[in-house]
Design a protein around this motif. Structure first.
Motif, mmCIF file in Angstrom:
data_model
loop_
_atom_site.group_PDB
_atom_site.id
_atom_site.type_symbol
_atom_site.label_atom_id
_atom_site.label_comp_id
_atom_site.label_asym_id
_atom_site.label_seq_id
_atom_site.Cartn_x
_atom_site.Cartn_y
_atom_site.Cartn_z
ATOM 1 N N LYS A 7 0.777 -1.406 0.087
ATOM 2 C CA LYS A 7 -0.186 -0.022 0.037
ATOM 3 C C LYS A 7 0.954 1.160 0.052
ATOM 4 O O LYS A 7 2.166 1.209 0.340
ATOM 5 N N GLN A 8 0.272 2.419 -0.450
ATOM 6 C CA GLN A 8 1.227 3.331 -0.400
ATOM 7 C C GLN A 8 1.769 3.915 0.996
ATOM 8 O O GLN A 8 1.084 3.812 1.812
ATOM 9 N N GLY A 9 2.918 4.225 0.609
ATOM 10 C CA GLY A 9 3.707 4.598 2.084
ATOM 11 C C GLY A 9 4.443 3.199 2.710
ATOM 12 O O GLY A 9 5.457 3.303 3.434
ATOM 13 N N GLN A 10 4.181 2.020 2.316
ATOM 14 C CA GLN A 10 4.718 0.796 2.941
ATOM 15 C C GLN A 10 6.003 0.629 2.263
ATOM 16 O O GLN A 10 6.307 1.190 0.898
ATOM 17 N N TYR A 11 6.811 -0.026 2.820
ATOM 18 C CA TYR A 11 8.211 -0.260 2.253
ATOM 19 C C TYR A 11 8.634 -1.543 2.577
ATOM 20 O O TYR A 11 8.200 -2.468 3.301
ATOM 21 N N VAL A 12 9.695 -1.917 1.674
ATOM 22 C CA VAL A 12 10.444 -3.185 1.714
ATOM 23 C C VAL A 12 11.946 -2.805 2.302
ATOM 24 O O VAL A 12 12.601 -1.882 1.348
ATOM 25 N N ASN A 13 12.530 -3.595 3.163
ATOM 26 C CA ASN A 13 13.956 -3.383 3.416
ATOM 27 C C ASN A 13 14.757 -4.646 2.950
ATOM 28 O O ASN A 13 14.288 -5.721 2.832
ATOM 29 N N ILE A 14 15.941 -4.232 2.168
ATOM 30 C CA ILE A 14 16.723 -5.181 1.532
ATOM 31 C C ILE A 14 18.002 -5.289 2.101
ATOM 32 O O ILE A 14 18.662 -4.161 2.080
ATOM 33 N N GLY A 15 18.347 -6.359 3.028
ATOM 34 C CA GLY A 15 19.527 -6.067 3.641
ATOM 35 C C GLY A 15 19.363 -4.746 4.853
ATOM 36 O O GLY A 15 18.349 -4.553 5.072
ATOM 37 N N ASP A 16 20.550 -4.344 5.395
ATOM 38 C CA ASP A 16 20.583 -3.502 6.270
ATOM 39 C C ASP A 16 20.485 -2.064 5.859
ATOM 40 O O ASP A 16 20.420 -1.228 6.469
ATOM 41 N N ASP A 17 20.912 -1.728 4.476
ATOM 42 C CA ASP A 17 21.115 -0.453 3.925
ATOM 43 C C ASP A 17 20.019 -0.153 2.606
ATOM 44 O O ASP A 17 20.519 0.912 2.066
ATOM 45 N N VAL A 23 5.510 4.587 -3.492
ATOM 46 C CA VAL A 23 4.705 5.985 -3.018
ATOM 47 C C VAL A 23 3.455 6.319 -4.045
ATOM 48 O O VAL A 23 2.913 7.334 -3.991
ATOM 49 N N GLY A 24 2.906 5.108 -4.723
ATOM 50 C CA GLY A 24 1.743 5.581 -5.395
ATOM 51 C C GLY A 24 2.005 4.843 -6.776
ATOM 52 O O GLY A 24 2.834 4.450 -7.148
ATOM 53 N N GLY A 25 0.941 5.104 -7.532
ATOM 54 C CA GLY A 25 0.811 4.756 -8.799
ATOM 55 C C GLY A 25 -0.708 4.349 -9.569
ATOM 56 O O GLY A 25 -1.608 4.841 -8.685
ATOM 57 N N SER A 26 -0.752 4.250 -10.728
ATOM 58 C CA SER A 26 -2.146 4.152 -11.269
ATOM 59 C C SER A 26 -1.760 3.184 -12.501
ATOM 60 O O SER A 26 -0.801 3.150 -13.078
ATOM 61 N N GLY A 27 -2.751 2.323 -12.869
ATOM 62 C CA GLY A 27 -2.821 1.365 -13.994
ATOM 63 C C GLY A 27 -1.672 0.424 -13.916
ATOM 64 O O GLY A 27 -1.420 -0.106 -12.812
ATOM 65 N N ASN A 28 -0.761 0.534 -15.072
ATOM 66 C CA ASN A 28 0.492 0.022 -15.180
ATOM 67 C C ASN A 28 1.733 0.454 -14.424
ATOM 68 O O ASN A 28 2.712 -0.107 -14.705
ATOM 69 N N HIS A 29 1.592 1.516 -13.781
ATOM 70 C CA HIS A 29 2.683 2.289 -13.494
ATOM 71 C C HIS A 29 2.641 2.444 -12.022
ATOM 72 O O HIS A 29 1.874 2.824 -11.343
ATOM 73 N N ALA A 30 3.881 2.217 -11.656
ATOM 74 C CA ALA A 30 4.233 2.373 -10.084
ATOM 75 C C ALA A 30 5.383 3.321 -9.949
ATOM 76 O O ALA A 30 6.371 3.289 -10.338
ATOM 77 N N ARG A 31 5.112 3.955 -8.806
ATOM 78 C CA ARG A 31 6.231 4.943 -8.329
ATOM 79 C C ARG A 31 7.041 4.319 -7.126
ATOM 80 O O ARG A 31 6.242 4.290 -6.092
ATOM 81 N N LEU A 32 8.373 4.334 -7.152
ATOM 82 C CA LEU A 32 9.121 3.756 -6.034
ATOM 83 C C LEU A 32 9.989 4.936 -5.631
ATOM 84 O O LEU A 32 10.659 5.374 -6.396
ATOM 85 N N LEU A 33 10.367 4.984 -4.371
ATOM 86 C CA LEU A 33 11.776 5.396 -3.887
ATOM 87 C C LEU A 33 12.746 4.486 -3.295
ATOM 88 O O LEU A 33 12.343 3.318 -2.649
ATOM 89 N N ILE A 34 14.010 4.417 -3.874
ATOM 90 C CA ILE A 34 15.108 3.544 -3.599
ATOM 91 C C ILE A 34 16.073 4.399 -2.835
ATOM 92 O O ILE A 34 16.662 5.017 -3.357
ATOM 93 N N ASP A 35 16.204 4.023 -1.397
ATOM 94 C CA ASP A 35 17.319 4.554 -0.760
ATOM 95 C C ASP A 35 18.506 3.620 -0.621
ATOM 96 O O ASP A 35 18.197 2.699 -0.217
ATOM 97 N N ALA A 36 19.417 3.755 -1.034
ATOM 98 C CA ALA A 36 20.693 2.870 -1.135
ATOM 99 C C ALA A 36 21.924 3.485 -0.882
ATOM 100 O O ALA A 36 21.938 4.823 -1.059
#
Length: 98
Positions: A7-17, A23-36
């Motif tokens: 859901k919007q605002g939920q996140y997944v951690n991959i490893g420690d960092d 952050v949202g989306g519509s149809g076949n498009h999704a917007r993601l923020l990736i902090d690495a």
């Protein structure tokens, strides 16, 4: 391979960092923020045969110092205490005016 529904605002951690935030989306498009970490290259995958030609790399913002984090916590705490004191004062005022 892992398939997730977020859901919007939920996140997944991959490893420690590494954190991926939906952050949202519509149809076949999704917007993601990736902090690495800055040294980790993140490339958008397409049907391009030579991915090096279509590389868009994201660099994470440098983290803030522990001192800055503590200062932010202190400021937020003080603001919360001011708001509660104001609310209590208004409550007492209403009580005595009734």
């Amino acid at each position: 391979m892992l398939k997730l529904s977020l859901k919007q605002g939920q996140y997944v951690n991959i490893g420690d960092d590494i954190r991926v935030v939906y952050v949202g989306g519509s149809g076949n498009h999704a917007r993601l923020l990736i902090d690495a970490p800055r040294e980790l290259n993140i490339a958008r995958s397409t049907t391009e045969e030579n991915p090096a030609r279509k590389r868009e790399t994201y660099y994470a913002e440098p983290g803030i110092s522990r001192e800055a984090q503590q200062e932010i916590k202190r400021i937020l705490w003080n603001e919360r205490m001011k708001a509660e004191a104001k609310k209590d004062a208004e409550s007492l005022k209403d009580k005595f005016n009734s």
